[in-house]
Motif scaffolding. Structure first.
Motif, PDB file in Angstrom:
ATOM      1  N   GLN A   1       0.818  -1.208   0.000  1.00  0.00           N
ATOM      2  CA  GLN A   1       0.000   0.000   0.000  1.00  0.00           C
ATOM      3  C   GLN A   1       0.854   1.262   0.000  1.00  0.00           C
ATOM      4  O   GLN A   1       0.527   2.248  -0.672  1.00  0.00           O
ATOM      5  N   MET A   2       1.967   1.246   0.723  1.00  0.00           N
ATOM      6  CA  MET A   2       2.818   2.430   0.817  1.00  0.00           C
ATOM      7  C   MET A   2       3.466   2.767  -0.527  1.00  0.00           C
ATOM      8  O   MET A   2       3.643   3.942  -0.864  1.00  0.00           O
ATOM      9  N   GLU A   3       3.805   1.747  -1.305  1.00  0.00           N
ATOM     10  CA  GLU A   3       4.401   2.008  -2.620  1.00  0.00           C
ATOM     11  C   GLU A   3       3.398   2.726  -3.523  1.00  0.00           C
ATOM     12  O   GLU A   3       3.748   3.674  -4.230  1.00  0.00           O
ATOM     13  N   LEU A   4       2.136   2.287  -3.503  1.00  0.00           N
ATOM     14  CA  LEU A   4       1.097   2.975  -4.268  1.00  0.00           C
ATOM     15  C   LEU A   4       0.910   4.389  -3.746  1.00  0.00           C
ATOM     16  O   LEU A   4       0.768   5.333  -4.531  1.00  0.00           O
ATOM     17  N   TYR A   5       0.913   4.545  -2.426  1.00  0.00           N
ATOM     18  CA  TYR A   5       0.749   5.864  -1.797  1.00  0.00           C
ATOM     19  C   TYR A   5       1.811   6.839  -2.325  1.00  0.00           C
ATOM     20  O   TYR A   5       1.498   7.951  -2.755  1.00  0.00           O
ATOM     21  N   ARG A   6       3.071   6.417  -2.302  1.00  0.00           N
ATOM     22  CA  ARG A   6       4.160   7.299  -2.743  1.00  0.00           C
ATOM     23  C   ARG A   6       4.072   7.591  -4.243  1.00  0.00           C
ATOM     24  O   ARG A   6       4.307   8.717  -4.687  1.00  0.00           O
ATOM     25  N   TYR A   7       3.740   6.579  -5.026  1.00  0.00           N
ATOM     26  CA  TYR A   7       3.634   6.735  -6.486  1.00  0.00           C
ATOM     27  C   TYR A   7       2.530   7.730  -6.830  1.00  0.00           C
ATOM     28  O   TYR A   7       2.723   8.649  -7.636  1.00  0.00           O
ATOM     29  N   PHE A   8       1.374   7.566  -6.219  1.00  0.00           N
ATOM     30  CA  PHE A   8       0.227   8.424  -6.503  1.00  0.00           C
ATOM     31  C   PHE A   8       0.506   9.858  -6.061  1.00  0.00           C
ATOM     32  O   PHE A   8       0.210  10.817  -6.784  1.00  0.00           O
ATOM     33  N   LEU A   9       1.089  10.016  -4.885  1.00  0.00           N
ATOM     34  CA  LEU A   9       1.398  11.350  -4.364  1.00  0.00           C
ATOM     35  C   LEU A   9       2.429  12.055  -5.242  1.00  0.00           C
ATOM     36  O   LEU A   9       2.290  13.253  -5.544  1.00  0.00           O
ATOM     37  N   ARG A  10       3.439  11.323  -5.685  1.00  0.00           N
ATOM     38  CA  ARG A  10       4.495  11.921  -6.505  1.00  0.00           C
ATOM     39  C   ARG A  10       3.955  12.440  -7.834  1.00  0.00           C
ATOM     40  O   ARG A  10       4.360  13.504  -8.310  1.00  0.00           O
ATOM     41  N   HIS A  11       3.002  11.728  -8.415  1.00  0.00           N
ATOM     42  CA  HIS A  11       2.538  12.090  -9.760  1.00  0.00           C
ATOM     43  C   HIS A  11       1.265  12.930  -9.782  1.00  0.00           C
ATOM     44  O   HIS A  11       0.929  13.504 -10.821  1.00  0.00           O
ATOM     45  N   THR A  12       0.542  13.010  -8.675  1.00  0.00           N
ATOM     46  CA  THR A  12      -0.699  13.795  -8.661  1.00  0.00           C
ATOM     47  C   THR A  12      -0.691  14.926  -7.642  1.00  0.00           C
ATOM     48  O   THR A  12      -1.518  15.835  -7.733  1.00  0.00           O
ATOM     49  N   GLY A  13       0.210  14.854  -6.664  1.00  0.00           N
ATOM     50  CA  GLY A  13       0.240  15.878  -5.627  1.00  0.00           C
ATOM     51  C   GLY A  13      -0.764  15.643  -4.516  1.00  0.00           C
ATOM     52  O   GLY A  13      -0.929  16.492  -3.633  1.00  0.00           O
ATOM     53  N   MET A  14      -1.463  14.507  -4.547  1.00  0.00           N
ATOM     54  CA  MET A  14      -2.406  14.174  -3.477  1.00  0.00           C
ATOM     55  C   MET A  14      -2.315  12.686  -3.169  1.00  0.00           C
ATOM     56  O   MET A  14      -1.823  11.900  -3.986  1.00  0.00           O
ATOM     57  N   THR A  15      -2.788  12.317  -1.995  1.00  0.00           N
ATOM     58  CA  THR A  15      -2.752  10.910  -1.610  1.00  0.00           C
ATOM     59  C   THR A  15      -3.938  10.179  -2.240  1.00  0.00           C
ATOM     60  O   THR A  15      -4.927  10.812  -2.637  1.00  0.00           O
ATOM     61  N   PRO A  16      -3.883   8.852  -2.317  1.00  0.00           N
ATOM     62  CA  PRO A  16      -5.031   8.106  -2.834  1.00  0.00           C
ATOM     63  C   PRO A  16      -6.312   8.388  -2.047  1.00  0.00           C
ATOM     64  O   PRO A  16      -7.389   8.526  -2.638  1.00  0.00           O
ATOM     65  N   SER A  17      -6.203   8.499  -0.738  1.00  0.00           N
ATOM     66  CA  SER A  17      -7.389   8.771   0.090  1.00  0.00           C
ATOM     67  C   SER A  17      -7.964  10.148  -0.206  1.00  0.00           C
ATOM     68  O   SER A  17      -9.187  10.324  -0.288  1.00  0.00           O
ATOM     69  N   ASP A  18      -7.084  11.144  -0.363  1.00  0.00           N
ATOM     70  CA  ASP A  18      -7.559  12.492  -0.685  1.00  0.00           C
ATOM     71  C   ASP A  18      -8.287  12.499  -2.028  1.00  0.00           C
ATOM     72  O   ASP A  18      -9.322  13.153  -2.187  1.00  0.00           O
ATOM     73  N   TYR A  19      -7.741  11.774  -3.000  1.00  0.00           N
ATOM     74  CA  TYR A  19      -8.387  11.722  -4.312  1.00  0.00           C
ATOM     75  C   TYR A  19      -9.745  11.034  -4.223  1.00  0.00           C
ATOM     76  O   TYR A  19     -10.729  11.501  -4.800  1.00  0.00           O
TER      77      TYR A  19
END
Length: 292
Positions: A269-287
């Motif tokens: 889960q943390m790898e997805l969290y970092r990937y999503f945050l790096r490319h969108t500027g928000m966390t998966p939960s925020d999105y």
């Protein structure tokens, strides 16, 4: 019979397309209610390509002298110059089709091979499998992403994605209408081939090296060529595909973020969290919690 332009078709439809690009491209969902008819109920000849995907209901489609019985997951294509007619088989039932249109002008920019298309699509309809329904869904989201983030190279990006999609549609027909799928043959643009591979393998392979090896080039050469041809780097294209998958699962399913990470082939889960945050500027939960 008059040849109808894509723009004239869009103007005559009762539903507003939810994706358009100038007068050259559109995607629209059309709902047929009891007793309703559209311009497509009458024979029309278009200057571009119209792809039709049946979502619900039962339709009768005529292309040229051939008649097709179209039911859910039926996927049909008309080529420039075809005479087309589409209407519900039962006027008392509700039906829904998704239409994708590409103008003759945009086809020229794609260097569309009409002679090859006439051979590949001699039979104009197939029944789409689960695999190809997912593929169609992915391309739809890529189109949406490109057209929502319009820039100076939007037309070029759109043309290359359409080129990649045309390769995949040819594969659909090769597999479903003609038997075993043919191997890709050289001669198409490099970016078309790259995007075709990315559409299939972006979940398992997020690294450029994999695609370079598959095509037989160095990663540096592939990245440079794709950037030159499409306006985006190879890495940007791969990220776009992965993010669209992630955003779909976050908004359209109730899967946990851990489950989504597993579905998208992240190690945790943390790898997805970092990937999503790096490319969108928000966390998966925020999105996920952001209003539509």
């Amino acid at each position: 019979m008059k040849t109808v332009s894509l723009f004239e078709l869009i103007s005559a439809l009762p539903h507003t397309p939810w994706i358009t690009y100038e007068k050259d491209f559109f995607i629209v969902d059309m709902t047929y209610r009891p007793g309703s008819r559209t311009v497509l109920a009458y024979p029309c000849k278009f200057d571009g390509i119209i792809c039709m995907y049946c979502i619900e209901g039962h339709f009768q489609l005529s292309i040229g002298l051939d008649d097709y019985d179209v039911r859910p997951d039926g996927f049909a294509i008309s080529l420039p110059g075809d005479i087309v007619r589409l209407e519900k088989a039962n006027g008392e039932e509700t039906g829904k089709v998704r239409l994708l249109g590409v103008s003759g002008k945009l086809l020229k920019e794609m260097d569309f091979d009409m002679a090859k298309a006439m051979n590949v699509f001699s039979y104009r309809m197939v029944q789409a499998s689960i695999k190809y329904k997912i593929l169609i869904h992915n391309f739809r989201n890529i189109f949406r992403s490109i057209l929502l983030e319009q820039h100076v190279d939007t037309g070029k990006s759109l043309a290359y994605v359409l080129g990649a999609m045309s390769i995949e549609i040819e594969n659909i027909w090769s597999r479903l209408a003609y038997g075993p799928q043919r191997k890709y043959q050289d001669g198409g643009r490099l970016t078309d081939r790259f995007l075709s591979l990315v559409a299939k393998h972006h979940l398992e392979h997020r690294e450029i090296d994999y695609y370079a090896t598959e095509i037989g080039l160095t990663s540096k050469y592939l990245s440079t060529a794709v950037k030159r041809e499409s306006g985006r780097t190879a890495a940007q294209w791969i990220v776009s595909y992965v993010l669209l998958e992630a955003k779909y699962y976050l908004k359209q399913t109730k899967m946990t973020i851990k489950e989504i990470a597993f579905e998208l082939h992240f190690s945790n889960q943390m790898e997805l969290y970092r990937y999503f945050l790096r490319h969108t500027g928000m966390t998966p939960s925020d999105y996920r919690n952001r209003p539509q």
